[in-house]
Design a protein around this motif. Structure first.
Motif, PDB file in Angstrom:
ATOM      1  N   ASN A  84       0.928  -1.190   0.173  1.00 48.83           N
ATOM      2  CA  ASN A  84       0.101  -0.048  -0.010  1.00 48.83           C
ATOM      3  C   ASN A  84       0.797   1.353  -0.139  1.00 48.83           C
ATOM      4  O   ASN A  84       0.417   2.429  -0.106  1.00 48.83           O
ATOM      5  CB  ASN A  84      -0.766   0.011   1.252  1.00 48.83           C
ATOM      6  N   ILE A  85       1.830   1.023   0.481  1.00 48.02           N
ATOM      7  CA  ILE A  85       2.877   2.572   0.333  1.00 48.02           C
ATOM      8  C   ILE A  85       3.089   3.055  -1.278  1.00 48.02           C
ATOM      9  O   ILE A  85       3.525   2.153  -1.849  1.00 48.02           O
ATOM     10  CB  ILE A  85       4.486   1.951   1.039  1.00 48.02           C
ATOM     11  N   PRO A  86       2.979   4.167  -1.288  1.00 52.15           N
ATOM     12  CA  PRO A  86       3.035   4.773  -2.644  1.00 52.15           C
ATOM     13  C   PRO A  86       4.626   4.617  -3.255  1.00 52.15           C
ATOM     14  O   PRO A  86       5.280   4.910  -2.405  1.00 52.15           O
ATOM     15  CB  PRO A  86       2.478   6.289  -2.641  1.00 52.15           C
ATOM     16  N   VAL A  87       4.827   3.987  -4.466  1.00 49.23           N
ATOM     17  CA  VAL A  87       5.946   3.745  -4.702  1.00 49.23           C
ATOM     18  C   VAL A  87       6.761   5.008  -5.290  1.00 49.23           C
ATOM     19  O   VAL A  87       7.858   5.021  -5.160  1.00 49.23           O
ATOM     20  CB  VAL A  87       5.767   2.730  -6.079  1.00 49.23           C
ATOM     21  N   ASN A  88       6.062   6.067  -5.325  1.00 52.56           N
ATOM     22  CA  ASN A  88       6.784   7.127  -5.982  1.00 52.56           C
ATOM     23  C   ASN A  88       7.563   7.915  -4.636  1.00 52.56           C
ATOM     24  O   ASN A  88       8.312   8.740  -4.806  1.00 52.56           O
ATOM     25  CB  ASN A  88       5.909   8.252  -6.799  1.00 52.56           C
ATOM     26  N   SER A  89       7.155   7.317  -3.418  1.00 52.75           N
ATOM     27  CA  SER A  89       7.820   8.141  -2.222  1.00 52.75           C
ATOM     28  C   SER A  89       8.813   7.168  -1.611  1.00 52.75           C
ATOM     29  O   SER A  89       9.583   7.179  -0.556  1.00 52.75           O
ATOM     30  CB  SER A  89       6.531   8.145  -1.011  1.00 52.75           C
ATOM     31  N   ILE A  90       9.187   5.908  -2.537  1.00 47.78           N
ATOM     32  CA  ILE A  90      10.485   4.969  -1.990  1.00 47.78           C
ATOM     33  C   ILE A  90      11.455   5.294  -2.661  1.00 47.78           C
ATOM     34  O   ILE A  90      11.505   5.457  -3.969  1.00 47.78           O
ATOM     35  CB  ILE A  90       9.686   3.542  -2.254  1.00 47.78           C
TER      36      ILE A  90
ATOM     37  N   GLY B 223       7.078  16.714  -5.487  1.00 47.13           N
ATOM     38  CA  GLY B 223       8.126  17.840  -5.718  1.00 47.13           C
ATOM     39  C   GLY B 223       9.118  17.922  -4.431  1.00 47.13           C
ATOM     40  O   GLY B 223       8.824  17.707  -3.427  1.00 47.13           O
ATOM     41  N   ASN B 224      10.146  18.797  -5.085  1.00 44.29           N
ATOM     42  CA  ASN B 224      10.975  19.096  -3.789  1.00 44.29           C
ATOM     43  C   ASN B 224      11.584  20.529  -4.148  1.00 44.29           C
ATOM     44  O   ASN B 224      11.924  20.771  -5.300  1.00 44.29           O
ATOM     45  CB  ASN B 224      12.220  18.105  -3.634  1.00 44.29           C
ATOM     46  N   TYR B 225      11.869  21.295  -3.293  1.00 43.89           N
ATOM     47  CA  TYR B 225      12.219  22.660  -3.495  1.00 43.89           C
ATOM     48  C   TYR B 225      13.230  22.861  -2.414  1.00 43.89           C
ATOM     49  O   TYR B 225      13.147  22.852  -1.233  1.00 43.89           O
ATOM     50  CB  TYR B 225      11.047  23.689  -3.448  1.00 43.89           C
ATOM     51  N   THR B 226      14.591  23.497  -2.793  1.00 43.23           N
ATOM     52  CA  THR B 226      15.570  23.985  -1.861  1.00 43.23           C
ATOM     53  C   THR B 226      15.502  25.377  -1.418  1.00 43.23           C
ATOM     54  O   THR B 226      15.430  26.259  -2.473  1.00 43.23           O
ATOM     55  CB  THR B 226      16.996  23.790  -2.672  1.00 43.23           C
ATOM     56  N   LEU B 227      15.439  25.470  -0.212  1.00 45.98           N
ATOM     57  CA  LEU B 227      14.658  26.578   0.380  1.00 45.98           C
ATOM     58  C   LEU B 227      16.419  27.540   0.544  1.00 45.98           C
ATOM     59  O   LEU B 227      16.397  28.934   0.270  1.00 45.98           O
ATOM     60  CB  LEU B 227      14.132  26.747   1.800  1.00 45.98           C
TER      61      LEU B 227
ATOM     62  N   VAL C 139      18.707  22.882   3.053  1.00 44.42           N
ATOM     63  CA  VAL C 139      17.377  22.858   3.651  1.00 44.42           C
ATOM     64  C   VAL C 139      16.568  22.902   2.669  1.00 44.42           C
ATOM     65  O   VAL C 139      16.550  23.645   1.517  1.00 44.42           O
ATOM     66  CB  VAL C 139      17.215  24.228   4.526  1.00 44.42           C
ATOM     67  N   SER C 140      15.600  22.009   2.422  1.00 44.23           N
ATOM     68  CA  SER C 140      14.674  21.473   1.286  1.00 44.23           C
ATOM     69  C   SER C 140      13.445  21.207   1.911  1.00 44.23           C
ATOM     70  O   SER C 140      13.228  20.667   2.887  1.00 44.23           O
ATOM     71  CB  SER C 140      15.303  20.773   0.388  1.00 44.23           C
ATOM     72  N   VAL C 141      12.262  21.520   1.048  1.00 42.96           N
ATOM     73  CA  VAL C 141      10.863  21.212   1.487  1.00 42.96           C
ATOM     74  C   VAL C 141      10.591  20.198   0.441  1.00 42.96           C
ATOM     75  O   VAL C 141      10.858  20.543  -0.977  1.00 42.96           O
ATOM     76  CB  VAL C 141       9.903  22.288   1.879  1.00 42.96           C
ATOM     77  N   GLY C 142       9.188  19.380   0.683  1.00 52.43           N
ATOM     78  CA  GLY C 142       8.835  18.488  -0.543  1.00 52.43           C
ATOM     79  C   GLY C 142       7.479  18.115  -0.286  1.00 52.43           C
ATOM     80  O   GLY C 142       6.982  18.226   1.012  1.00 52.43           O
ATOM     81  N   ALA C 143       6.792  17.368  -1.150  1.00 51.69           N
ATOM     82  CA  ALA C 143       5.447  17.041  -1.038  1.00 51.69           C
ATOM     83  C   ALA C 143       5.329  15.956  -1.936  1.00 51.69           C
ATOM     84  O   ALA C 143       5.923  15.662  -2.930  1.00 51.69           O
ATOM     85  CB  ALA C 143       4.423  18.125  -1.175  1.00 51.69           C
ATOM     86  N   ASN C 144       4.284  15.218  -1.475  1.00 46.72           N
ATOM     87  CA  ASN C 144       4.031  14.025  -2.129  1.00 46.72           C
ATOM     88  C   ASN C 144       2.399  13.602  -2.334  1.00 46.72           C
ATOM     89  O   ASN C 144       1.848  13.803  -1.053  1.00 46.72           O
ATOM     90  CB  ASN C 144       4.597  12.637  -1.740  1.00 46.72           C
TER      91      ASN C 144
ATOM     92  N   PHE D 178      -3.243   9.418  -0.580  1.00 53.54           N
ATOM     93  CA  PHE D 178      -2.420   9.666   0.344  1.00 53.54           C
ATOM     94  C   PHE D 178      -1.553  11.061  -0.015  1.00 53.54           C
ATOM     95  O   PHE D 178      -1.410  11.343  -1.137  1.00 53.54           O
ATOM     96  CB  PHE D 178      -1.137   8.319   0.135  1.00 53.54           C
ATOM     97  N   GLY D 179      -1.251  11.839   0.967  1.00 52.55           N
ATOM     98  CA  GLY D 179      -0.475  12.824   0.866  1.00 52.55           C
ATOM     99  C   GLY D 179       0.416  13.320   2.149  1.00 52.55           C
ATOM    100  O   GLY D 179       0.082  12.866   3.185  1.00 52.55           O
ATOM    101  N   SER D 180       1.651  13.763   1.677  1.00 55.20           N
ATOM    102  CA  SER D 180       2.523  13.770   2.586  1.00 55.20           C
ATOM    103  C   SER D 180       3.684  15.239   2.284  1.00 55.20           C
ATOM    104  O   SER D 180       3.615  15.857   1.082  1.00 55.20           O
ATOM    105  CB  SER D 180       3.580  12.880   2.820  1.00 55.20           C
ATOM    106  N   ILE D 181       3.858  15.784   3.256  1.00 59.93           N
ATOM    107  CA  ILE D 181       4.925  17.103   3.209  1.00 59.93           C
ATOM    108  C   ILE D 181       6.015  16.693   4.270  1.00 59.93           C
ATOM    109  O   ILE D 181       5.869  16.025   5.238  1.00 59.93           O
ATOM    110  CB  ILE D 181       4.284  18.465   3.612  1.00 59.93           C
TER     111      ILE D 181
END
Length: 605
Positions: free
Chosen positions: A202-208, A261-265, A269-274, A310-313
């Motif tokens: 069940n784990i989203p493959v794009n987050s692995i 996506g991922n963004y370098t602050l 230091v970076s932030v991302g979401a899925n 499923f959503g994550s940050i």
């Protein structure tokens, strides 16, 4: 039409987070830039470009352009990868204000079949340990596989068995062990803590990023209680500016969509979401007994739909004085699964039973090197999940999908009518200290503590006879100490380790409705050795006295088709693994890797 039942809160959260990522554009000026082409000379969008052994990484834009700014002058190895193409490595010299290097990637028609071999090379350090480990990286196959089970079943000695329905639980067999004897982890924490209602598929493959399969001893800094095998999922942790999206559809009205996506602050230091959405009707055909026709014939499953949203940050920090690595992740999910049949396929089908629910989870990872010899790593997770189980219909269904009759006096397709709503609170922490006493001597101390608890209500039972209204909890603590030593000019590596297990369960007997509290303490140990004859040939062996504590569901049941059993005892096993590996010389036109492994098990309880 498929309707996704995502909440407005989740949608707004994801939209707000992704807005800056969508607005981000590649800079085409800098110290090093170029265009990545395919075999036909067309620019490739989304190719992954990096400088080896550095943090410089990016993806190509809509024109196939990559760019790195303000790179110190010098020699670098430039690497480019793309799904469906062979990897390309080339040495570049950055000497002036702008260095332009274009790249052309050749097609790789067998990328999925070769993914395991290529990933083994990338994860060579894992594979060449004294413990038997297979490691698979998902970067190249993420858009071509349905779930994790589809990836790991290609590994030797690994068998994955499922019901055939997308979203159903799978059973992983490693060297003859299967079921809950094979434990599953996510970033080293038990999967049942981070995502209680999930299985590994069940784990989203794009987050692995990678999957490590331990076909024997599970080391103390990863495992908890296992009988000689485990699967550890390492989530994606890419410190680059990128945006990736995919959509796939297939038979049985199956849809898989993902955006990450991922963004370098700033530096380090970076932030991302899925965001991931999976859906399938699972209406494949099968042979079943059709009651009204009094015969077996080909039918189409009609009540087996599956949906996962499923959503994550996340926030990722690297290379700071206060932390070599810090990561915080928050996620939310919604889950729905219809039940078409019970544990076996009988003459009658289910047409009204389903699971529903969702939850949130938070996790942290902190790593810091203290002085020159000591490294501290601690990661923890908390999750709160709601699981609703509905089995209230009085209808009796044929495999044709028709309603044969009604049983208003005895509703429920699994034998007893149930309308349960349970809340799960789970928390876990793993803390590891790694002490490099000398370049050849290393100590490892690791402790895992995990607690699961649930309380709820089954509306179909009188409240005074409902065990779900009483809190039920299971606490586990596994403490391990390992020593590793290298001898004979580092040709021989051996290690020994001991584990101390403790568990405590507190709840209520489902039949007598009396309070129950049971605890136990036990120990286990393992030893491993590996000898390198040269850089291409080695032999290894490991022995483990392993122990597995029953799971929460095995102790307390699942409120549906698994009954509570508080009298279960831990299961033990003596496991011996031996193996050898030989790689053909580099530079040959034909290269191969030959690995031989053998095992024996002696299980008790």
């Amino acid at each position: 039409m498929v309707k996704a039942r995502t909440t407005n809160v989740l949608s707004n959260l994801i939209l707000a987070f992704f807005l800056p990522v969508f607005c981000f554009g590649q800079q085409v000026s800098g110290a090093l830039k170029g265009i990545v082409y395919d075999a036909n000379g067309e620019p490739l969008i989304g190719a992954y470009v990096s400088l080896q052994d550095t943090d410089w990484r990016t993806v190509t834009d809509v024109d196939g352009v990559y760019a790195f700014a303000a790179i110190p002058a010098g020699e670098y190895t430039l690497i480019a990868t793309y799904v469906g193409a062979s990897d390309l490595e080339t040495v570049v010299q950055v000497t002036g204000p702008v260095t332009e290097v274009d790249l052309r990637l050749e097609e790789d028609a067998n990328v999925l079949a070769e993914a395991v071999v290529l990933a083994k090379t990338a994860a060579r350090e894992q594979q060449e340990r004294a413990l038997q480990i297979e490691s698979v990286e998902l970067q190249k196959v993420v858009s071509r596989v349905k779930d994790v089970g589809e990836v790991i079943e290609r590994l030797p000695g690994v068998n994955v068995r499922g019901s055939g329905s997308f979203g159903d639980r799978i059973d992983i067999s490693l060297n003859g062990l299967n079921g809950t004897a094979v434990r599953t982890f996510i970033d080293g924490l038990p999967l049942e803590i981070v995502f209680p209602q999930f299985t590994i598929n069940n784990i989203p493959v794009n987050s692995i990023a990678r999957v490590d399969v331990y076909k024997g001893v599970v080391p103390i800094d990863v495992g908890s209680d296992a009988l000689g095998g485990g699967v550890n999922v390492i989530t994606e942790q890419r410190n680059v500016n990128e945006l990736r999206a995919s959509y796939g559809f297939g038979s049985f009205n199956t849809h898989q969509a993902a955006v990450s996506g991922n963004y370098t602050l700033s530096e380090g230091v970076s932030v991302g979401a899925n965001v991931t959405y999976n859906y399938s009707d699972n209406n494949y055909t099968m042979n079943a007994f059709v009651f009204e026709d009094n015969e077996r014939r080909e039918i189409e499953r009609f009540h087996d739909a599956y949906r996962l949203t499923f959503g994550s940050i996340h926030l990722d920090v690297r290379g700071k004085k206060w932390a070599d690595r810090f990561r915080f992740t928050a996620n939310a999910n919604e889950y729905y699964k219809e039940v078409q049949n019970g544990g076996i396929i009988g003459n009658l089908a289910f047409g009204g039973t389903f699971y529903d629910g969702g939850g949130t989870a938070f996790s942290t990872l902190y790593e810091k090197k203290i002085g020159q010899k000591l490294t501290l790593t601690t990661n923890g997770a908390y999750s709160r999940t709601k699981v609703i189980f509905v089995d209230t219909t009085a209808n009796v269904f044929s495999w044709s999908g028709n309603i044969l009759t009604r049983r208003p006096n005895s509703p429920g397709e699994l034998g007893r009518s149930s309308l349960s709503d349970r809340d799960f609170d789970n928390i876990a922490n793993r803390t590891t200290l790694r002490w490099a006493l000398t370049p050849r001597d290393e100590f490892l101390l690791s402790n895992l503590v995990a607690n699961q608890s649930t309380i709820g209500r089954d509306e179909k039972r009188p409240i005074e006879r409902d065990p779900l209204t009483r809190n039920q909890s299971l606490l586990k603590d596994v403490l391990g100490l390992q020593y590793q030593r290298k001898l004979f000019q580092d040709k021989l590596t051996f290690g020994v380790a001991g584990k101390l297990y403790y568990y405590n369960l507190a709840g209520v007997d489902a039949n007598a409705l009396t309070d129950v509290s049971i605890s136990g303490t036990d120990y286990g140990y393992y030893a491993s050795a590996k000898y390198d004859f040269n850089d291409r040939f080695f032999v290894r062996a490991s022995f483990e006295n392993a122990l597995r504590i029953p799971t929460f569901v095995q102790f307390f049941g699942n409120g549906a088709n698994i009954a509570a059993n508080l009298t279960l005892k831990p299961e033990t096993s003596d496991n011996l693994n031996v193996g050898a590996s030989y790689a053909s010389p580099r530079g040959n036109d034909l290269r191969f890797l030959l690995t031989l492994n053998g095992f024996t098990r002696s299980q008790n309880n």
